[in-house]
Design a protein around this motif. Structure first.
Motif, PDB file in Angstrom:
ATOM      1  N   ASP A 332       0.866  -1.173   0.000  1.00  0.00           N
ATOM      2  CA  ASP A 332       0.000   0.000   0.000  1.00  0.00           C
ATOM      3  C   ASP A 332       0.907   1.229   0.000  1.00  0.00           C
ATOM      4  O   ASP A 332       1.759   1.361   0.877  1.00  0.00           O
ATOM      5  N   LEU A 333       0.720   2.111  -0.977  1.00  0.00           N
ATOM      6  CA  LEU A 333       1.590   3.297  -1.045  1.00  0.00           C
ATOM      7  C   LEU A 333       1.481   4.165   0.216  1.00  0.00           C
ATOM      8  O   LEU A 333       2.418   4.869   0.576  1.00  0.00           O
ATOM      9  N   THR A 334       0.326   4.105   0.887  1.00  0.00           N
ATOM     10  CA  THR A 334       0.172   4.844   2.144  1.00  0.00           C
ATOM     11  C   THR A 334       1.279   4.451   3.122  1.00  0.00           C
ATOM     12  O   THR A 334       1.896   5.305   3.768  1.00  0.00           O
ATOM     13  N   ASP A 335       1.515   3.153   3.226  1.00  0.00           N
ATOM     14  CA  ASP A 335       2.553   2.646   4.130  1.00  0.00           C
ATOM     15  C   ASP A 335       3.926   3.153   3.719  1.00  0.00           C
ATOM     16  O   ASP A 335       4.719   3.593   4.549  1.00  0.00           O
ATOM     17  N   THR A 336       4.194   3.049   2.406  1.00  0.00           N
ATOM     18  CA  THR A 336       5.503   3.458   1.906  1.00  0.00           C
ATOM     19  C   THR A 336       5.774   4.927   2.217  1.00  0.00           C
ATOM     20  O   THR A 336       6.838   5.281   2.723  1.00  0.00           O
ATOM     21  N   ASP A 338       4.294   6.872   4.411  1.00  0.00           N
ATOM     22  CA  ASP A 338       4.345   7.097   5.854  1.00  0.00           C
ATOM     23  C   ASP A 338       5.718   6.726   6.425  1.00  0.00           C
ATOM     24  O   ASP A 338       6.331   7.496   7.170  1.00  0.00           O
ATOM     25  N   ALA A 339       6.216   5.565   6.029  1.00  0.00           N
ATOM     26  CA  ALA A 339       7.504   5.106   6.572  1.00  0.00           C
ATOM     27  C   ALA A 339       8.638   6.009   6.119  1.00  0.00           C
ATOM     28  O   ALA A 339       9.552   6.327   6.891  1.00  0.00           O
ATOM     29  N   HIS A 371      11.098   1.772  -0.205  1.00  0.00           N
ATOM     30  CA  HIS A 371      11.303   2.697   0.911  1.00  0.00           C
ATOM     31  C   HIS A 371      12.500   3.611   0.621  1.00  0.00           C
ATOM     32  O   HIS A 371      12.412   4.827   0.778  1.00  0.00           O
TER      33      HIS A 371
END
Lengths: 478, 236
Positions: A332-336, A338-339, A371
């Motif tokens: 999920d690009l949201t995760d990427t 965010d991290a 990442h």
């Protein structure tokens, strides 16, 4: 095993000997009439046995007929004629003939069994010798040579053993057809066999083995049992070839694993050796609290930058040494995003605005590599734009896949777009911002390895650069 | 009583800095420079948490992780090894967190506080987890925002509950998938991504910038309980 010629000689000798003995006995019977009918009959069985065991069943039966005739001529009244006076003697002759026939058959069968046993012993001797030589053989050529020689010894024929039809010496079209058929069906065909009997040779393909193996036995097919034995030998050779291949593969695999382990160890120790002093440096800087923040903060920022550059160099080296092969999974690009933001210095973090469209699909990528890509794009945007401006991060659906864009309000890009990604290359505005350009090299190399497309453009709404990563909708990456 | 932290690290300088940072955070400190010493201290002085370096002179620090976790010690691995495999191995063995060197001491202290909070649901408060304006009642299996009952699909609730029961701790993708979907789906990360996206849509004030369910790239998810809602760290 005696070859065909000595066998024929043996046959002639035993037949001749049987004839001589019969004639001598006949002559003796004529000269000494009181020898006794029974003794004479028994003695006459001797040449029958000799002929049957040395010359085979037909010779034995022939001798039995001859012996019957001689017995009648010499021993039965009236003597020295083939006539029989007494009806009882007719019975005697009949019984005698029967005994002679049976003797001939039994002797011939025994001889055959003995011959077979001898042949089996010879075969297994050849076979075990071949197996031993095959084990010692170090190359495919040696294996083929050893097996061909053993096959020649076993079948008494000229043998060629090949791995492809092209290696056979030229042959008629029917021969080639037989060879092809045999190979295709892992069977045998050729002269003397039901299929391709008009070929000039016999073709036997291996049953075992992962690669094709074909033997050509010159001339007509031997007995089926001999052919089966030849086939066992060919299969053994095929297995030997497999063993060789497997051994080579294991050796290559071991060597690869060893070099990989060494590479990993080197990277681990480089990583450790770089990170440990950085830890001390960073923690040390953090604990300096009595100093003027105007002095200490730039030092801290520089330490962080040094750390990131080392990280990037290490990642690049890993990729180039094939140590970090992409491990693709659903993301999920949201995760990427965010991290990546979480890993940035607070100053850049505060400038970032994120907009992720609700219909942005999940993408396929390597979480760690992606990442690093996004982290470097954000760092780059932070570095090359004024500190008061914001950095926009957008994610949305595009052509069934997804696009992630990073937009800054910096000076934009000039003519040097093509070079922007080159290792250590930097844009024309490089004098006014720190950094070595390693970051964008990481972006470029990782995106290539993952099959993502990265593009750069100037913003149209205001001055600034847009970096975009396109993720295709392929469910699995090459 | 002030919690005691055992620091296992063989490099003298880093040990000194870790001690300083941890003491600054208001904890008592015990130190060990070898695995043997660490095991002895863990048994004798029963610390609440341990910071473990993996590269110890006498053994690999990973061997300590399970032993310590079994003793009820919250383990945080502090290592220069940064590969996903190392991290997942440590977390699967029961480590509460994994911090890569060089680390930010504030970050380290925050992780330490989170690791302590992770121990709390078992020790007191029961099944209530406060996530900002949202209340997660693990006993009643309900999620409430004010008086409004938020509806979650069973798998979504399963993920949320698992993360909440280990709040502050990173739960690996494989762990979540195994627990919620079953061992056969251990590698179907896509299920988890979809579920997390749905949970965020319902819980996060801004789903584009998640604050509750945070992702560790390639490793797993952690539920971050806002610090104000769980009281002071030093009074447990």
């Amino acid at each position: 095993m005696p070859d065909a010629r000595t066998k024929a000689t043996e046959r002639t000798i035993s037949l001749g000997l049987a004839l001589v003995v019969t004639l001598v006995l006949g002559w003796a019977g004529i000269n000494w009439p009181n020898f006794g009918t029974a003794n004479f009959a028994l003695l006459l069985l001797v040449p029958v046995v000799i002929a049957a065991s040395g010359g085979g069943r037909m010779a034995g039966l022939g001798l039995a007929v001859l012996a019957g005739a001689v017995f009648n001529f010499v021993a039965l009244e009236p003597r020295l004629t083939f006539a029989i006076a007494k009806s009882g003697d007719l019975l005697t002759l009949g019984v005698y003939a029967l005994v002679a026939f049976v003797t001939a058959s039994v002797a011939a069968r025994l001889a055959e069994a003995g011959e077979r046993a001898r042949q089996d012993a010879a075969d297994s001797a050849i076979f075990s010798a071949m197996t031993q030589q095959l084990l010692a053989a170090g190359t495919r050529e040696q294996v083929l040579q050893v097996a061909a020689k053993a096959l020649e010894a076993s079948t008494q024929r000229g043998v060629s053993l090949v791995e492809s039809i092209g290696d056979l010496s030229r042959s008629s079209s029917q021969d080639e057809a037989a060879a092809r058929w045999a190979l295709a069906h892992s069977e045998m065909a050729g002269r003397g066999l039901p299929l391709f009997s008009d070929a000039s040779s016999v073709y036997v393909a291996a049953h075992a083995g992962r690669r094709p193996l074909l033997a050509r036995l010159e001339g007509s097919a031997p007995q089926l049992s001999r052919l089966a034995h030849a086939r066992d030998m060919i299969d053994e050779a095929a297995d030997a070839l497999d063993r060789l291949e497997l051994a080579a593969r294991i050796e290559a695999e071991t060597r690869r694993a060893e070099s990989e382990a060494m590479r990993r160890a080197i990277f681990a120790s480089i990583g450790h050796d770089l990170r440990t002093p950085m830890t001390t440096l960073r923690a040390g800087l953090e604990s300096i609290s009595y100093h003027d923040p105007k002095v200490i903060n730039p030092i801290r920022a520089d330490a962080l930058r040094l750390e990131r550059t080392l990280d990037n160099l290490l990642e690049l080296a890993r990729l180039q040494a094939n140590d970090a092969l992409p491990d693709v999974s659903s993301m999920d690009l949201t995760d990427t995003i965010d991290a990546a933001i979480g890993a940035l210095p607070q100053a850049i973090r505060d400038r970032i605005e994120v907009t992720i469209a609700e219909d942005t699909p999940l993408i396929q990528s390597d979480p760690i590599m992606l990442h690093h890509i996004v982290l470097n794009l954000l760092e780059n945007a932070g570095k090359y734009s004024p500190e008061t401006t914001s950095i926009q991060v957008l994610a949305h659906r595009l052509d069934g896949g997804a696009r992630l864009s990073v937009m800054d309000e910096g000076p934009g890009i000039g003519e040097d777009v093509a070079d922007l990604f080159g290792l250590f290359k930097r844009g024309h505005h490089s004098d006014c911002a720190p950094g070595s350009g390693v970051g964008l090299s990481v972006v470029d190399s990782f995106a290539r390895a993952l099959g993502h497309r990265v593009s750069i453009a100037n913003r149209t709404d205001k001055p600034g650069t847009i970096f975009a990563i396109d993720f295709s909708d392929r469910t699995k990456l090459g | 009583m002030t919690p005691r932290i055992l620091i296992v690290e063989d490099e003298a300088q880093i040990l000194r800095l870790l001690c300083a940072a941890v003491e600054r955070g208001g904890y008592r400190v015990a130190t060990a420079t070898t695995g043997r010493e660490a095991i002895h201290l863990a048994r004798v002085s029963t610390p609440e948490a341990a910071l473990i370096d993996l590269g110890l002179p006498d053994r690999d620090g990973i061997e300590l992780v399970k032993q310590f976790a079994d003793l009820g010690i919250a383990v945080i691995v502090v290592s220069a090894r940064d590969t996903v495999t190392e991290k997942i191995a440590a977390l699967d063995l029961g480590a509460a967190d994994y911090v890569v060197k060089p680390f930010d001491t504030d970050e380290l202290l925050a992780r330490l506080r989170a690791a302590f909070r992770a121990r709390m649901p078992q020790t007191g408060k029961g099944g209530i987890v406060q996530l900002g304006s949202t209340t997660l009642d693990l006993d009643a299996r309900r999620v409430l925002r004010g008086s409004e009952d938020l509806h979650f699909a069973p798998k979504e609730y399963g993920v949320l509950e698992l993360l909440a029961r280990h709040a502050g701790r990173v739960i690996t993708h494989a762990q979540v998938l195994r627990e919620v979907w079953g061992p056969a789906h251990e590698t179907d990360v896509e299920y988890l991504r979809v579920a997390v996206r749905a949970i965020r849509k319902k819980l996060e004030p801004n789903p584009s910038r998640p604050t509750l369910i945070r992702n560790e790239p390639g490793i797993g998810y952690r539920l971050v309980v806002p610090e104000t809602s769980s009281g002071s760290d030093t009074t447990s």
